[in-house]
Design a protein around this motif. Structure first.
Motif, mmCIF file in Angstrom:
data_model
loop_
_atom_site.group_PDB
_atom_site.id
_atom_site.type_symbol
_atom_site.label_atom_id
_atom_site.label_comp_id
_atom_site.label_asym_id
_atom_site.label_seq_id
_atom_site.Cartn_x
_atom_site.Cartn_y
_atom_site.Cartn_z
ATOM 1 N N GLY A 64 35.399 71.758 -3.145
ATOM 2 C CA GLY A 64 36.260 72.783 -2.545
ATOM 3 C C GLY A 64 36.936 73.605 -3.626
ATOM 4 O O GLY A 64 37.261 74.774 -3.419
ATOM 5 N N ASN A 65 37.164 73.003 -4.793
ATOM 6 C CA ASN A 65 37.729 73.717 -5.945
ATOM 7 C C ASN A 65 36.769 73.540 -7.124
ATOM 8 O O ASN A 65 36.801 72.521 -7.810
ATOM 9 C CB ASN A 65 39.115 73.151 -6.288
ATOM 10 C CG ASN A 65 39.661 73.767 -7.567
ATOM 11 O OD1 ASN A 65 39.026 74.654 -8.159
ATOM 12 N ND2 ASN A 65 40.815 73.300 -7.998
ATOM 13 N N VAL A 180 38.193 66.316 2.960
ATOM 14 C CA VAL A 180 37.213 67.337 3.343
ATOM 15 C C VAL A 180 36.101 66.607 4.101
ATOM 16 O O VAL A 180 35.577 65.600 3.591
ATOM 17 C CB VAL A 180 36.632 68.028 2.078
ATOM 18 C CG1 VAL A 180 35.519 68.997 2.448
ATOM 19 C CG2 VAL A 180 37.750 68.723 1.302
ATOM 20 N N PRO A 181 35.744 67.054 5.329
ATOM 21 C CA PRO A 181 34.780 66.283 6.135
ATOM 22 C C PRO A 181 33.540 65.906 5.328
ATOM 23 O O PRO A 181 32.883 66.773 4.743
ATOM 24 C CB PRO A 181 34.428 67.245 7.275
ATOM 25 C CG PRO A 181 35.617 68.143 7.372
ATOM 26 C CD PRO A 181 36.181 68.283 5.982
ATOM 27 N N VAL A 334 37.846 63.015 -0.474
ATOM 28 C CA VAL A 334 39.283 63.243 -0.660
ATOM 29 C C VAL A 334 39.489 64.599 -1.341
ATOM 30 O O VAL A 334 38.891 64.894 -2.380
ATOM 31 C CB VAL A 334 39.924 62.106 -1.485
ATOM 32 C CG1 VAL A 334 41.411 62.383 -1.707
ATOM 33 C CG2 VAL A 334 39.713 60.770 -0.777
ATOM 34 N N SER A 335 40.311 65.428 -0.720
ATOM 35 C CA SER A 335 40.470 66.813 -1.172
ATOM 36 C C SER A 335 41.039 66.874 -2.588
ATOM 37 O O SER A 335 42.028 66.206 -2.920
ATOM 38 C CB SER A 335 41.403 67.556 -0.215
ATOM 39 O OG SER A 335 41.731 68.805 -0.769
ATOM 40 N N THR A 336 40.417 67.723 -3.401
ATOM 41 C CA THR A 336 40.897 67.892 -4.775
ATOM 42 C C THR A 336 42.294 68.521 -4.786
ATOM 43 O O THR A 336 43.033 68.368 -5.755
ATOM 44 C CB THR A 336 39.937 68.789 -5.572
ATOM 45 O OG1 THR A 336 39.773 70.019 -4.858
ATOM 46 C CG2 THR A 336 38.582 68.119 -5.749
ATOM 47 N N VAL A 359 35.829 61.339 -4.088
ATOM 48 C CA VAL A 359 36.494 62.637 -4.227
ATOM 49 C C VAL A 359 35.546 63.750 -3.773
ATOM 50 O O VAL A 359 34.323 63.614 -3.847
ATOM 51 C CB VAL A 359 36.885 62.872 -5.712
ATOM 52 C CG1 VAL A 359 37.624 64.197 -5.890
ATOM 53 C CG2 VAL A 359 37.733 61.719 -6.232
ATOM 54 N N ASP A 360 36.091 64.858 -3.355
ATOM 55 C CA ASP A 360 35.290 66.025 -2.951
ATOM 56 C C ASP A 360 34.708 66.727 -4.194
ATOM 57 O O ASP A 360 35.036 67.880 -4.485
ATOM 58 C CB ASP A 360 36.182 66.981 -2.133
ATOM 59 C CG ASP A 360 35.463 68.296 -1.813
ATOM 60 O OD1 ASP A 360 34.229 68.260 -1.650
ATOM 61 O OD2 ASP A 360 36.140 69.345 -1.748
#
Ligand code: FDA
Length: 384
Positions: A64-65, A180-181, A334-336, A359-360
């Motif tokens: 995501g990042n 994050v799904p 797990v969202s960063t 982690v994502d």
């Protein structure tokens, strides 16, 4: 028993974090429900463990990042891990595209990590259920032990029959970290009735450039009874979402090749021309679909241009993936946004760390996912 850190998961990331923290003087306990540490390491890379990639950099990861993996990857690089491998006298080779494998066996990588843990005085408890996690007075309590730091290194749910679970997400959510799904990645894709003809050439493999949106990979694709696999497909599967087509370039300079075939073999038909460059069964299938029956000498430039279209860009419509049972990794996690990229600690709860596949951050095929496990594990281990 009191520790400085309890690490959940004795996989690649957990063992790296444990060895790093232990050797820096921390008292470390690793817990895992499996009866053996590092099971995925043992089966990785066809038993030879593709332990890193010389080209590892943030651009080779989905997240995501996209900036998030930069810090850990820069602080503990592929060269650092390679130096560790060499210190342990493990012979290795580059297979292709920067992928480094053991000459011998993945068991050597696991033995190396366990040896590094032993040097750090790490306690490893296997066949242990995690159960309830208590938290209060700045300490985490798990399975009769307590520590100021808790490291979630239980990976993602890919390959559940090996004991993979979504525990990381449940713990993260319990402590208020966004997830994050998750979705299967590096996974074969299935084809439906619309592309059924390609399931009939199951077992056939050929070099392609596979594309999903802006992502493209030049490697082999494999047609299977259920759809598509092979490295090029596994790579683009991480970028695929339902409803998105996959495009395959089967021949780079298709119009030119067909014009050349017309010069060289004017009495031949399309199927024979394609067989010069593609596996026979694929050439036959494509020629049937294209439906150009004339001898090449009788084909106009426009005929050949039209025939070249699906060779330059064969569009297939996957109906799904083969799921976690066949996915080499899990994307999402797990969202960063909730984590420090330097320490992998939760911003809102600094004693809680999340590392590795949980982690994502998801790497390409080719040793990138282990490098993320080593880099993120090291970053957390140093912060403990
Ligand atoms: P990992 O999955 O390694 O470890 C998690 C640990 O947590 C496990 O020991 C598990 O038992 C434990 N655990 C899970 N749930 C638990 C629970 N509820 N309670 C207690 N313990 C729990 N990558 C690469 O770079 N090169 C390669 O060659 C390959 N090859 C490969 C082959 C196959 C078949 C697969 C499935 C995967 C790969 N990979 C790979 C991917 C790579 O294996 C993966 O990305 C890393 O192992 C991730 O490391 P982690 O430590 O995050 O999780």
């Amino acid at each position: 028993m009191e520790y400085d850190a309890i690490i959940l998961g004795a996989g690649a990331a957990g063992l790296m974090a444990a060895a790093t923290a232990g050797q820096a003087g921390a008292r470390v306990l690793v817990l895992d429900h499996a009866d053996k540490a590092g099971k995925k390491i043992l089966i990785s890379g066809g038993g030879r463990c593709n332990f890193t990639n010389t080209g590892a950099e943030a651009a080779c990861f989905l997240s995501g990042n996209p900036h998030f993996p930069k810090s850990a990857l820069a602080r503990y690089t592929q060269w650092d891990f390679l130096a560790l491998v060499e210190r342990h006298g493990i012979a290795w080779h580059e297979k292709t595209l920067g992928q480094l494998f053991c000459d011998g066996s993945a068991r050597q990588i696991l033995a190396m990590l366990l040896d590094e843990c032993a040097r750090g005085g790490v306690d490893i408890r296997l066949a242990t259920q995690i159960g309830e996690i208590g938290h209060g007075d700045g300490r985490f309590r798990v399975a009769g032990a307590s520590a100021a730091n808790l490291v979630i290194a239980t990976g993602g749910p890919s390959i559940p029959k090996m004991g993979a679970t979504g525990l990381a997400y449940r713990i993260a959510e319990r402590f208020g970290l966004a997830v994050v799904p998750p979705r299967p990645a590096l996974v074969p894709l299935t084809l439906g009735p619309r592309d059924a003809a390609f399931r009939a050439i199951a077992g056939l493999s050929c070099p392609v450039t596979a594309r999903v949106g802006p992502a493209s990979f030049k490697e082999a694709a494999l047609f299977t009874h259920r759809g598509l696999s092979g490295p090029a497909i596994l790579q683009v599967s991480s970028y695929w979402s339902p409803g998105t087509p996959v495009e395959l370039t089967l021949l780079d300079n298709a119009p030119e090749l067909l014009r050349e075939a017309r010069r060289q073999m004017p009495r031949a038909r399309l199927r024979a021309a394609l067989s010069e460059h593609l596996p026979n069964r694929l050439a036959e299938l494509l020629a049937t679909q294209i439906g150009l029956e004339k001898q090449l000498a009788n084909c106009s430039d426009a005929d050949l241009e039209r025939a070249a279209d699906p060779l330059a860009r064969l569009t297939l419509h996957p109906t799904g993936t083969e799921g976690y049972a066949k996915a080499e990794v899990t994307a999402g996690g797990v969202s960063t946004a909730a984590l420090s990229s330097r320490t992998m600690a939760a911003k809102a709860l600094p004693g809680l760390h999340v590392i590795g596949e949980a982690v994502d951050v998801t790497g390409w095929l080719g040793g990138y996912n282990f490098q993320w496990a080593w880099s993120s594990g090291w970053a957390a281990g140093m912060a403990i």
